[in-house]
Design an enzyme around this catalytic site. Structure first.
Site, PDB file in Angstrom:
ATOM      1  N   ASP A   7     -34.657  80.203  59.787  1.00 50.77           N
ATOM      2  CA  ASP A   7     -36.084  80.077  59.549  1.00 50.77           C
ATOM      3  C   ASP A   7     -36.515  81.105  58.510  1.00 50.77           C
ATOM      4  O   ASP A   7     -36.823  82.242  58.847  1.00 50.77           O
ATOM      5  CB  ASP A   7     -36.847  80.288  60.862  1.00 50.77           C
ATOM      6  CG  ASP A   7     -38.332  79.984  60.728  1.00 50.77           C
ATOM      7  OD1 ASP A   7     -38.716  79.353  59.727  1.00 50.77           O
ATOM      8  OD2 ASP A   7     -39.097  80.367  61.628  1.00 50.77           O
ATOM      9  N   PHE A  24     -39.181  82.040  67.364  1.00 53.87           N
ATOM     10  CA  PHE A  24     -38.095  82.449  68.226  1.00 53.87           C
ATOM     11  C   PHE A  24     -38.309  83.823  68.848  1.00 53.87           C
ATOM     12  O   PHE A  24     -37.591  84.207  69.752  1.00 53.87           O
ATOM     13  CB  PHE A  24     -36.779  82.498  67.442  1.00 53.87           C
ATOM     14  CG  PHE A  24     -36.472  81.230  66.702  1.00 53.87           C
ATOM     15  CD1 PHE A  24     -36.024  80.121  67.380  1.00 53.87           C
ATOM     16  CD2 PHE A  24     -36.644  81.141  65.342  1.00 53.87           C
ATOM     17  CE1 PHE A  24     -35.738  78.950  66.713  1.00 53.87           C
ATOM     18  CE2 PHE A  24     -36.362  79.970  64.664  1.00 53.87           C
ATOM     19  CZ  PHE A  24     -35.920  78.873  65.355  1.00 53.87           C
ATOM     20  N   SER A  25     -39.276  84.570  68.353  1.00 53.95           N
ATOM     21  CA  SER A  25     -39.351  85.979  68.711  1.00 53.95           C
ATOM     22  C   SER A  25     -40.794  86.429  68.876  1.00 53.95           C
ATOM     23  O   SER A  25     -41.720  85.848  68.313  1.00 53.95           O
ATOM     24  CB  SER A  25     -38.691  86.848  67.629  1.00 53.95           C
ATOM     25  OG  SER A  25     -37.498  86.287  67.166  1.00 53.95           O
TER      26      SER A  25
END
Length: 954
Positions: free
Chosen positions: A806, A689-690
């Site tokens: 996560d 996500f990052s």
């Protein structure tokens, strides 16, 4: 008697009239001066004790209209106060609350109180009309106070605190007590039995404590009990047969204790009992006949029950859920099954015979018969179960062809048929299951091609057909399956051209042990999110293409036993590459050494090499140290890239500091940070996500700047204000093992969060990379404790649990080799799976860490986080990654753990061999890890219990 002739109608007319007058003249009555002054005093005290008190006498002079305040119908007195979630920490103001003598209900839950003042007990104990008192979800510590007075108190809730010690006579004076909740504390000693001399108790909740001993006989003196919850304690002994004397009992929970003996037949005699849960104990013997006579919910899973199922067990019309999984039950499944049944779990037993053809329940949603010895064919009649969402028949001896009628189960989401003896072709009717998310028919004897129509399954996320005899080529339209995350086709007889794959493939693509040949196709270059690629045991030839090094999410690449040649390109440090069994491959770092040469060296050659190594060691060590520090964080792209001077810095549209720390507030420079994120060379870590950048501020201080991707419309917050509010809450968190945001910046298309810099990088890189040898047991144990402390803090947060989408070793960063930080805590608040262009599984964790139930519950839970933490524990214990050669670590450990005398073989030998004390501690932690990765969410301990067990293991 005639004056009462109008009865209820007169009362109704009077009530309506009174209500009309009250609405017409809302300020015709007012609080007494004393109560008004008391409420104003309380509002001032709250203002001093909370960040933003909702009570303001200036803007709203009528206290009856304040949030959480309820007044009598005529508005002359306060009857109820609710300070739920006000964030109050000081309990000094509580004595003022007790001045409201008309108070009937006081809710102080979800605050930050650490104790209940004795002055509160003595003052509020004199309010005879006080019926309900709620101190749940605070930080109460110490022993339980003695409740003197409180003669009218009917409900006392002290759950979700940290109270400890024994419960003896502290509650015996509560003569009107009907409901007691002491769950989720640290109470010890035996189960309390002095609970009000009037014996009026109806609800008795003590779960998640440390109570021990047997279930006391004195409990059966409370004849009005309708609810008993003693789950998750340390109780032992048997269930007294006198349990059947309760005539009002509706709910009986004894789960997760050390109880044993047989299930008493008298339970079948309680006409009001709706739910009976005694799972995760040591009960043995047969299930009593008639036990479900009145029950709606029965859970006896994870015990040692044996014998056959009573013929009437599943036939009762009131029955909704039955879970008997993980016992040693044998015999046949009863034919007579209730039409009301919603869930039936009989997996992991010794049942045999055929699956009943008569499942009349049109409501049946979950049917789990896996891991038994069932034989015969799948009854075609199962196709009539229109409400079925989960069908699990895996690991049996079922045979024959798959019935075409399975395609009629229109609501089916999960179909598991692996490890049976099915033959024939895959029926095209399977393609009619448009809601299917998981299809596993692996390890059977299926033949023929993969149906072309399988692409109709647009919601399918997990497709596992490995271990069959499928032939032909892959369907060309497979790339249209836009939700597909995992494709397992290994150990078949597939060949031909490999078509374009779905670009969302993420978990794994397994084409191993088939008949594919020729060069590795360029069609695989589009799989930017793929984590595991297995092409082993085929006849691929040519060079390893450079595009494989550009797959930035790749963690495992298995190319063994092919016909590849040429130089092995350099992969990222976190990619585990297996290219053995390719005679023509040459390692780029050792140009004179082929993949096979190492096995053919003679001892003289080894001696020469060792001599050379020794000669250059003094010089080489300097270079190695420099290289280690330069690669402490895994680079996402080591290829030459544009510098920051050629790329414009993102344009800031909003930036806010979240931390109160003056050092950080003075160091953080938004402009300098945006310059850093404009340069790809500053990327130090990438997660799903990052993207993490390292930004050095003008002061010289370094920070992580984490970019969140908005391109997939993942953010559920409709505007920047809500985004700001959520992050402000997280920014106030204070825990040394949690990465809390210090600031944020919004640009046109992205969000950037600021964090303290973690010097050592990720646990994944340190544990499985070049620094793995540096993690001795003391470091691994400290990391386990730190992560457990961080998770326990997040799950127990006062305003509600903070869950992790996560949790993996890649999202745990290390300040030092003993100081972990749990990262990505904001994702659950900021990402909405329903707005993702992919499926829920896209945002439900990393491969190897995803709890099995997420496939069909579609819900992130605390139990799911515990499973992911269990995998992290297993990584620390085994030294192995979460997925190795296509096998999940949790599954591998569970398969090896059936024989406890062989647990040593699971542990990382380099660590466990250091001392007997270390070995003993590792085995104790392994037992905890196994409980965390239990297949049943209900069987997993809470994080608070996990932390306690880890601390006690040393």
């Amino acid at each position: 008697m005639t004056r009462y002739a109008c009865g209820n109608s007169c009362f109704f007319s009077f009530s309506i009239s009174s209500l009309f007058l009250f609405l017409l003249f809302p300020f015709g009555f007012s609080l007494s001066t004393n109560q008004t002054n008391t409420m104003i005093t309380l509002s001032k005290l709250l203002k001093n004790n909370t960040a933003s008190s909702p009570w303001d006498a200036t803007s709203q002079p009528n206290p009856c209209l304040w949030k959480g305040v309820t007044c009598s119908l005529d508005g002359t007195s306060v009857t109820s106060l609710s300070l739920y979630g006000f964030g109050v920490s000081s309990s000094g103001f509580l004595i003022n609350v007790c001045k409201i003598e008309s108070l009937q209900s006081l809710d102080l839950s979800n605050n930050r109180f650490s104790s209940i003042p004795s002055e509160f007990i003595s003052s509020c104990g004199g309010i005879n009309g006080l019926k309900r008192l709620n101190f749940s979800r605070n930080g109460l510590t110490g022993v339980l106070p003695t409740f003197d007075g409180f003669v009218g108190l009917e409900s006392l809730d002290l759950s979700f605190n940290s109270l400890s010690g024994r419960v003896d006579l502290q509650l015996d004076g509560l003569s009107a007590l009907k409901s007691l909740n002491l769950s989720f504390n640290k109470f010890t000693g035996s189960v309390p039995v002095n609970l009000g001399k009037s014996m009026m108790l109806e609800e008795f909740m003590l779960s998640e404590n440390f109570f021990q001993g047997e279930i006391p006989q004195e409990i059966f003196s409370y004849k009005n009990l309708s609810m008993i919850d003693l789950g998750a304690n340390n109780l032992f002994g048997s269930i007294p047969n006198s349990i059947g004397n309760f005539t009002k009992l509706q709910l009986l929970i004894l789960s997760a204790n050390n109880l044993s003996g047989e299930i008493p037949p008298s339970i079948a005699n309680i006409p009001t009992l709706s739910r009976f849960a005694a799972n995760q104990n040591g009960f043995f013997g047969r299930i009593p006949s008639g036990i479900t006579r009145y029950l709606s919910y029965l859970d006896l899973s994870y015990n040692k029950l044996n014998g056959s199922l009573p013929s009437d067990l599943l036939s009762q019309s009131n029955l909704l859920t039955v879970d008997l999984s993980y016992n040693t039950l044998d015999g046949l499944i009863p034919e007579n099954i209730s039409q009301s049944l919603v869930r039936l779990r009989l997996g992991s037993n010794l049942l045999h015979g055929q699956i009943p053809r008569s499942f009349p329940s049109l409501q049946l949603t979950y049917l789990e018969l896996d891991n038994n010895s069932l034989n015969g064919v799948i009854p075609a009649e199962l196709g009539s179960l229109q409400s079925l969402a989960l069908l699990n028949l895996a690991q049996n001896n079922l045979n024959g062809s798959l019935p075409v009628q399975l395609g009629n189960i229109s609501k089916l989401q999960v179909l598991k048929l692996q490890l049976n003896k099915f033959d024939g072709e895959i029926p095209p009717s399977i393609s009619q299951l448009h809601k299917l998310s998981t299809l596993n028919i692996s390890w059977n004897s299926l033949t023929g091609p993969i149906p072309f129509s399988i692409s109709n399954l647009q919601d399918l996320a997990h497709l596992n057909l490995q271990g069959n005899k499928l032939n032909g080529s892959l369907p060309d339209n497979i790339n249209s399956m836009s939700s597909l995350l995992e494709l397992q086709l290994g150990e078949n007889q597939l060949g031909g051209r490999i078509p374009m794959m779905p670009t969302k493939l993420q978990i794994a693509l397994n084409l191993s042990s088939n008949l594919f040949q020729g060069p590795i196709p360029n069609t695989l270059s589009q799989l930017k999110d793929l984590e595991i690629l297995d092409l082993s045991n085929n006849k691929f030839s040519g060079e390893i293409p450079d595009f494989l090094t550009q797959l930035q999410s790749l963690t495992q690449l298995i190319l063994s036993n092919n016909q590849l040649s040429g130089i092995i390109p350099e992969f990222q440090t976190w990619v585990a590459l297996n290219a053995s069994g390719n005679a023509g491959l040459i390692n780029a770092t050792k140009p004179n050494t082929s993949a096979e040469l190492g096995e053919k060296r003679n001892s003289a050659a080894v001696a020469v090499i060792l001599s050379v190594v020794s000669a250059v060691l003094a010089v080489g060590v300097v270079a190695i140290v420099a290289l280690t520090f330069s690669r402490r964080f895994p680079k996402v792209n080591d290829q030459p890239s544009q510098s920051g001077e050629d790329l414009p810095a993102p344009q800031v549209i909003q930036g806010n500091l979240l931390t109160a720390n003056t050092i950080h507030r003075s160091n953080i420079n938004f402009s300098k940070a945006m310059e850093a994120v404009a340069d790809p060379r500053n990327i130090v870590l990438k997660t799903r996500f990052s993207t993490y950048y390292k930004a050095t501020m003008p002061s010289g201080a370094s920070y992580f700047v984490k970019k969140l991707n908005w391109s997939d419309k993942l953010f559920q917050l409709g505007n920047h204000d809500k985004f700001d509010q959520e992050l402000k809450v997280l920014g106030k968190l204070s825990n040394s093992n949690v990465m809390t945001p210090l600031a944020y910046v919004l640009t046109v298309d992205s969000a950037y969060l600021f964090y303290e810099h973690a010097q050592k990088g990720t646990l994944l890189d340190v544990l499985h990379g070049k620094l793995g040898h540096a993690l001795d047991w003391a470091s691994r144990y400290s990391i386990a404790v730190g992560v457990a402390q961080g998770l326990t803090f997040l799950h127990g947060y006062t305003s509600g649990p903070i869950l992790l989408l996560d949790l993996s070793s890649r999202n745990i960063l290390l300040k030092s080799l003993k100081e972990p930080l749990v990262g990505d805590i904001e994702l659950y608040k900021l990402i909405d799976p329903t707005k993702s262009t992919g499926s829920f599984s896209t945002v439900a964790g990393s491969v190897g860490y995803i709890p099995p139930e997420y496939a069909y519950t579609m819900r992130v839970t605390m139990a799911g986080n515990v499973y992911s933490f269990g995998v992290v524990l297993l990584e620390l214990l085994t030294g192995k990654p979460a997925v190795s050669e296509g096998t999940e670590l949790a599954k591998w450990v569970l398969s090896k753990s059936s024989q406890q005398d062989r647990w040593d073989h699971i542990l990382d030998f380099n660590i466990s061999r250091t001392s007997l004390a270390v070995r003993g501690q590792m085995l104790a932690i392994l037992k905890i890890a196994l409980s965390c990765v239990s297949l049943s969410p209900e069987a997993r301990p809470k994080m608070k219990s996990v932390l306690r067990m880890i601390l006690n293991a040393r």
